[in-house]
Scaffold this motif. Structure first.
Motif, PDB file in Angstrom:
ATOM      1  N   SER A 122      -3.764  -3.489  -1.210  1.00 36.77           N
ATOM      2  CA  SER A 122      -4.498  -4.756  -0.914  1.00 36.77           C
ATOM      3  C   SER A 122      -4.710  -5.310   0.125  1.00 36.77           C
ATOM      4  CB  SER A 122      -3.750  -6.127  -2.699  1.00 36.77           C
ATOM      5  OG  SER A 122      -3.674  -4.756  -3.633  1.00 36.77           O
ATOM      6  N   ALA A 123      -3.764  -5.356   1.442  1.00 39.39           N
ATOM      7  CA  ALA A 123      -3.447  -6.272   1.858  1.00 39.39           C
ATOM      8  C   ALA A 123      -4.483  -5.494   3.146  1.00 39.39           C
ATOM      9  CB  ALA A 123      -2.092  -6.806   2.554  1.00 39.39           C
ATOM     10  N   LEU A 124      -4.473  -3.961   3.145  1.00 37.26           N
ATOM     11  CA  LEU A 124      -5.294  -3.431   3.681  1.00 37.26           C
ATOM     12  C   LEU A 124      -7.036  -3.649   3.408  1.00 37.26           C
ATOM     13  CD1 LEU A 124      -6.002  -1.672   6.588  1.00 37.26           C
ATOM     14  CD2 LEU A 124      -6.280   0.012   4.424  1.00 37.26           C
ATOM     15  N   GLY A 125      -7.387  -4.136   2.027  1.00 38.81           N
ATOM     16  CA  GLY A 125      -8.916  -4.582   1.171  1.00 38.81           C
ATOM     17  C   GLY A 125      -8.670  -5.709   2.129  1.00 38.81           C
ATOM     18  N   ALA A 126      -7.869  -6.636   2.226  1.00 34.22           N
ATOM     19  CA  ALA A 126      -8.015  -7.825   2.262  1.00 34.22           C
ATOM     20  C   ALA A 126      -8.314  -8.441   4.087  1.00 34.22           C
ATOM     21  CB  ALA A 126      -7.398  -8.797   2.420  1.00 34.22           C
ATOM     22  N   ILE A 161     -12.237   2.596   5.861  1.00 33.53           N
ATOM     23  CA  ILE A 161     -10.844   2.070   5.421  1.00 33.53           C
ATOM     24  C   ILE A 161     -10.836   2.582   6.504  1.00 33.53           C
ATOM     25  CG2 ILE A 161      -9.560   3.468   4.096  1.00 33.53           C
ATOM     26  CD1 ILE A 161     -10.841   3.121   1.107  1.00 33.53           C
ATOM     27  N   LEU A 162     -10.661   4.114   7.110  1.00 29.75           N
ATOM     28  CA  LEU A 162      -9.887   4.705   8.272  1.00 29.75           C
ATOM     29  C   LEU A 162     -10.065   3.649   9.455  1.00 29.75           C
ATOM     30  CD1 LEU A 162      -8.645   6.968   8.808  1.00 29.75           C
ATOM     31  CD2 LEU A 162     -11.004   8.030   9.203  1.00 29.75           C
ATOM     32  N   THR A 163     -11.501   3.273   9.999  1.00 36.59           N
ATOM     33  CA  THR A 163     -11.302   2.252  10.397  1.00 36.59           C
ATOM     34  C   THR A 163     -10.670   1.004  10.482  1.00 36.59           C
ATOM     35  OG1 THR A 163     -14.355   2.903  10.583  1.00 36.59           O
ATOM     36  CG2 THR A 163     -13.289   0.869  11.610  1.00 36.59           C
ATOM     37  N   GLY A 164     -10.153   0.326   9.217  1.00 36.00           N
ATOM     38  CA  GLY A 164      -9.359  -0.155   9.207  1.00 36.00           C
ATOM     39  C   GLY A 164      -8.229  -0.020   9.003  1.00 36.00           C
ATOM     40  N   ILE A 218      -9.939  -5.984   5.520  1.00 32.66           N
ATOM     41  CA  ILE A 218     -11.274  -4.657   5.583  1.00 32.66           C
ATOM     42  C   ILE A 218     -12.553  -5.813   4.808  1.00 32.66           C
ATOM     43  CG2 ILE A 218      -9.858  -3.146   6.951  1.00 32.66           C
ATOM     44  CD1 ILE A 218     -10.792  -1.354   3.857  1.00 32.66           C
ATOM     45  N   GLY A 219     -12.446  -6.256   3.796  1.00 32.22           N
ATOM     46  CA  GLY A 219     -13.094  -7.544   3.329  1.00 32.22           C
ATOM     47  C   GLY A 219     -13.072  -5.766   2.628  1.00 32.22           C
ATOM     48  N   MET A 220     -12.674  -6.358   1.609  1.00 34.56           N
ATOM     49  CA  MET A 220     -12.640  -5.007   0.685  1.00 34.56           C
ATOM     50  C   MET A 220     -12.272  -5.529  -0.986  1.00 34.56           C
ATOM     51  SD  MET A 220     -12.280  -0.820  -0.651  1.00 34.56           S
ATOM     52  CE  MET A 220     -13.647   0.228   1.307  1.00 34.56           C
ATOM     53  N   ASP A 221     -12.792  -5.457  -1.494  1.00 38.12           N
ATOM     54  CA  ASP A 221     -12.249  -5.682  -3.169  1.00 38.12           C
ATOM     55  C   ASP A 221     -10.693  -5.131  -3.384  1.00 38.12           C
ATOM     56  OD1 ASP A 221     -12.344  -7.549  -5.933  1.00 38.12           O
ATOM     57  OD2 ASP A 221     -11.952  -5.396  -6.902  1.00 38.12           O
ATOM     58  N   LYS A 222      -9.934  -5.934  -3.622  1.00 39.04           N
ATOM     59  CA  LYS A 222      -8.603  -5.679  -3.920  1.00 39.04           C
ATOM     60  C   LYS A 222      -8.118  -3.921  -5.312  1.00 39.04           C
ATOM     61  CE  LYS A 222      -5.992  -9.146  -6.321  1.00 39.04           C
ATOM     62  NZ  LYS A 222      -4.661  -9.932  -6.430  1.00 39.04           N
ATOM     63  N   THR A 223      -9.075  -4.546  -5.920  1.00 40.01           N
ATOM     64  CA  THR A 223      -9.227  -3.900  -7.319  1.00 40.01           C
ATOM     65  C   THR A 223     -10.216  -2.741  -7.113  1.00 40.01           C
ATOM     66  OG1 THR A 223      -9.388  -5.916  -8.640  1.00 40.01           O
ATOM     67  CG2 THR A 223      -9.787  -3.621  -9.975  1.00 40.01           C
ATOM     68  N   LEU A 224     -11.226  -2.540  -5.951  1.00 41.92           N
ATOM     69  CA  LEU A 224     -11.284  -0.716  -5.782  1.00 41.92           C
ATOM     70  C   LEU A 224     -11.062  -0.661  -5.094  1.00 41.92           C
ATOM     71  CD1 LEU A 224     -14.072   0.412  -5.773  1.00 41.92           C
ATOM     72  CD2 LEU A 224     -14.460  -0.739  -4.026  1.00 41.92           C
ATOM     73  N   ILE A 225     -10.180  -0.743  -3.879  1.00 40.71           N
ATOM     74  CA  ILE A 225      -9.381  -0.075  -2.691  1.00 40.71           C
ATOM     75  C   ILE A 225      -7.485   0.115  -3.778  1.00 40.71           C
ATOM     76  CG2 ILE A 225      -8.011  -2.368  -1.641  1.00 40.71           C
ATOM     77  CD1 ILE A 225      -8.199  -0.905   0.761  1.00 40.71           C
ATOM     78  N   SER A 226      -7.442  -0.379  -5.043  1.00 39.37           N
ATOM     79  CA  SER A 226      -6.181  -0.246  -5.692  1.00 39.37           C
ATOM     80  C   SER A 226      -6.601   1.218  -6.582  1.00 39.37           C
ATOM     81  CB  SER A 226      -5.934  -0.946  -6.582  1.00 39.37           C
ATOM     82  OG  SER A 226      -4.746  -0.749  -7.129  1.00 39.37           O
ATOM     83  N   GLN A 227      -8.203   0.728  -6.485  1.00 29.44           N
ATOM     84  CA  GLN A 227      -8.422   1.718  -7.482  1.00 29.44           C
ATOM     85  C   GLN A 227      -8.105   2.447  -6.649  1.00 29.44           C
ATOM     86  OE1 GLN A 227     -11.850   0.328  -8.702  1.00 29.44           O
ATOM     87  NE2 GLN A 227     -10.880  -0.082 -11.084  1.00 29.44           N
ATOM     88  N   TYR A 228      -9.278   3.372  -5.528  1.00 29.27           N
ATOM     89  CA  TYR A 228      -8.766   4.373  -4.551  1.00 29.27           C
ATOM     90  C   TYR A 228      -7.066   4.533  -4.222  1.00 29.27           C
ATOM     91  CZ  TYR A 228     -13.435   2.615  -3.797  1.00 29.27           C
ATOM     92  OH  TYR A 228     -15.105   2.277  -2.823  1.00 29.27           O
ATOM     93  N   ALA A 229      -6.597   4.076  -4.594  1.00 31.55           N
ATOM     94  CA  ALA A 229      -5.717   4.243  -3.949  1.00 31.55           C
ATOM     95  C   ALA A 229      -4.224   4.457  -4.622  1.00 31.55           C
ATOM     96  CB  ALA A 229      -4.797   3.231  -3.715  1.00 31.55           C
ATOM     97  N   ASN A 230      -4.737   4.169  -6.325  1.00 33.32           N
ATOM     98  CA  ASN A 230      -3.648   5.403  -7.307  1.00 33.32           C
ATOM     99  C   ASN A 230      -4.846   6.697  -7.912  1.00 33.32           C
ATOM    100  OD1 ASN A 230      -2.302   3.240  -7.223  1.00 33.32           O
ATOM    101  ND2 ASN A 230      -3.594   1.729  -8.375  1.00 33.32           N
TER     102      ASN A 230
END
Length: 130
Positions: A80-84, A111-114, A86-98
């Motif tokens: 979630s912190a990484l998503g914030a 994500i990799l750039t971040g 890089i400007g990515m929705d925390k729900t979306l990055i959480s879905q990727y991470a899970n």
């Protein structure tokens, strides 16, 4: 020489890896990513010796994890912190991470750039003792 890509998968006992190029029938495993990297180099160099190929070092190897496995292994990085960052929705990055959703190439690059920017930022810091 371009880097030799190894696809890494999390297992119940650690990690396994195999060469993405089918012309290199090489696979190995390790308890953690550090051991896995060493074992990849050893496995490749054993194959190279038999085939008369040039030996490699860890700098010649490209390790590829999927997003879920990355966040599973590097739990210290909060999705979630990484998503914030890089400007990515925390729900979306959480879905990727899970592993509930698979990111496309553009999202993986984002994500990799971040992650790389965070790594560069952290490696340039010093902490004071005061």
């Amino acid at each position: 020489m371009s880097k030799i890509e190894f696809i890494v998968e999390k297992t119940d006992t650690g990690f396994s890896a195999y060469a993405s190029d089918e012309s290199f029938p090489i696979g190995t495993s390790g308890d953690d990513v550090t051991e896995l990297k060493k074992n990849i180099v050893d496995a490749y160099n054993s194959y190279a010796e038999i085939k008369g190929l040039k030996e490699v070092s860890i700098n010649d190897i490209l390790i590829t994890l999927d997003v879920k496995q990355f966040f599973d292994y590097y739990k210290i990085i909060n999705a979630s912190a990484l998503g914030a960052m890089i400007g990515m929705d925390k729900t979306l990055i959480s879905q990727y991470a899970n592993g509930h959703k698979k990111p496309g190439p553009k999202q993986i690059d984002r994500i990799l750039t971040g992650i790389r920017q965070l790594g560069q930022e952290l490696s340039s810091l010093n902490l004071s003792i005061s």
